[in-house]
Design a protein around this motif. Structure first.
Motif, mmCIF file in Angstrom:
data_model
loop_
_atom_site.group_PDB
_atom_site.id
_atom_site.type_symbol
_atom_site.label_atom_id
_atom_site.label_comp_id
_atom_site.label_asym_id
_atom_site.label_seq_id
_atom_site.Cartn_x
_atom_site.Cartn_y
_atom_site.Cartn_z
ATOM 1 N N VAL A 112 45.140 43.603 39.633
ATOM 2 C CA VAL A 112 45.007 43.859 38.208
ATOM 3 C C VAL A 112 43.711 43.217 37.719
ATOM 4 N N THR A 113 42.878 44.033 37.069
ATOM 5 C CA THR A 113 41.618 43.518 36.529
ATOM 6 C C THR A 113 41.765 43.089 35.086
ATOM 7 N N SER A 114 42.641 43.795 34.346
ATOM 8 C CA SER A 114 42.836 43.434 32.943
ATOM 9 C C SER A 114 44.139 44.024 32.426
ATOM 10 N N ALA A 115 44.602 43.454 31.334
ATOM 11 C CA ALA A 115 45.758 43.958 30.592
ATOM 12 C C ALA A 115 45.684 43.348 29.201
ATOM 13 N N THR A 116 46.323 44.000 28.263
ATOM 14 C CA THR A 116 46.387 43.480 26.909
ATOM 15 C C THR A 116 47.742 42.804 26.727
ATOM 16 N N VAL A 117 47.704 41.538 26.353
ATOM 17 C CA VAL A 117 48.928 40.760 26.141
ATOM 18 C C VAL A 117 48.919 40.274 24.699
ATOM 19 N N THR A 123 42.012 38.953 31.683
ATOM 20 C CA THR A 123 41.660 39.312 33.054
ATOM 21 C C THR A 123 42.878 39.133 33.951
ATOM 22 N N GLY A 124 42.823 39.732 35.127
ATOM 23 C CA GLY A 124 43.903 39.572 36.092
ATOM 24 C C GLY A 124 44.093 38.127 36.498
ATOM 25 N N GLU A 125 42.989 37.397 36.662
ATOM 26 C CA GLU A 125 43.090 35.988 37.042
ATOM 27 C C GLU A 125 43.704 35.152 35.918
ATOM 28 N N GLU A 126 43.401 35.480 34.665
ATOM 29 C CA GLU A 126 44.028 34.779 33.534
ATOM 30 C C GLU A 126 45.533 35.038 33.518
ATOM 31 N N SER A 135 49.373 35.943 42.861
ATOM 32 C CA SER A 135 48.219 36.821 43.017
ATOM 33 C C SER A 135 48.108 37.719 41.790
ATOM 34 N N ALA A 136 46.916 38.282 41.582
ATOM 35 C CA ALA A 136 46.735 39.271 40.516
ATOM 36 C C ALA A 136 47.075 40.672 41.025
ATOM 37 N N HIS A 156 43.369 34.542 45.365
ATOM 38 C CA HIS A 156 42.453 35.362 44.566
ATOM 39 C C HIS A 156 42.096 36.687 45.219
ATOM 40 N N GLY A 157 42.232 36.793 46.538
ATOM 41 C CA GLY A 157 42.008 38.068 47.209
ATOM 42 C C GLY A 157 40.589 38.322 47.679
#
Length: 191
Positions: A112-117, A123-126, A135-136, A156-157
């Motif tokens: 996952v690179t991004s999502a709206t929360v 970001t996926g890492e956040e 993992s993301a 992190h991959g």
């Protein structure tokens, strides 16, 4: 016994001592992590910095590793608390619950690179850090008021998967072949 294991370790270290992986004459950033989600991820996707030798590659055998698959289940209240702890006033959980987690974007490797929360682009890492994911590389399923993350891999991959490298070694690959697989285009040289 300890003495024979120590001697074996000294022999292994002695056989590779002084070797370095290089890209265009310079030592590389030899990133590694525990277990991939089936493929590694590029440094560009995770860290926003393009390094030609840190590209997405297949990582066979990771799915057989202990810890490859994990699940994190959060109630709506737990998700809200974790989001507020991570981003404070930057998230809005007054929205209807079906809008709390939207617009999930992932790479072809599944990370996952991004999502709206709560209205905040993350970001996926956040997300990985905020919700305690290994993992993301995850899928999210929401049932009633429960948010279930199914997570593949651990870390992190980017770069070499330790589980993937162990699997390739068990299949007879040499350390030189394994390094060339996970860090394509690099050269193993003497320092």
């Amino acid at each position: 016994d300890f003495a024979s294991l120590y001697e074996r370790l000294q022999n292994v270290v002695g056989s590779v001592q002084g070797q370095v992986l290089i890209w265009e004459g310079e030592p590389i950033c030899a990133a590694f992590f525990a277990i991939s989600g089936g493929n590694t991820e590029s440094s560009q996707q995770v860290w926003g910095q393009e390094l030609p030798y840190l590209q997405s590659v297949a990582s066979p055998g990771d799915a057989f590793a202990s810890g490859y698959l994990s699940t994190v289940t959060l109630t709506a209240q737990e998700l809200q608390a974790a989001g507020e702890a991570a981003w404070g006033d930057g998230v809005d959980f007054s929205l209807p619950r079906e809008q709390w987690f939207t617009d999930i974007a992932a790479t072809p490797a599944g990370y996952v690179t991004s999502a709206t929360v709560g209205g905040r682009l993350c970001t996926g890492e956040e997300l990985r850090e905020a919700f305690g994911l290994r993992s993301a590389c995850f899928q999210l399923r929401v049932v009633d008021e429960v948010f279930q993350f199914t997570v593949h891999g651990w870390g992190h991959g980017v770069g070499m998967s330790q589980a993937g490298a162990a699997y390739l070694a068990s299949q007879g690959e040499s350390y030189q072949e394994i390094l060339a697989h996970y860090y394509p285009g690099t050269v193993l040289d003497r320092a």
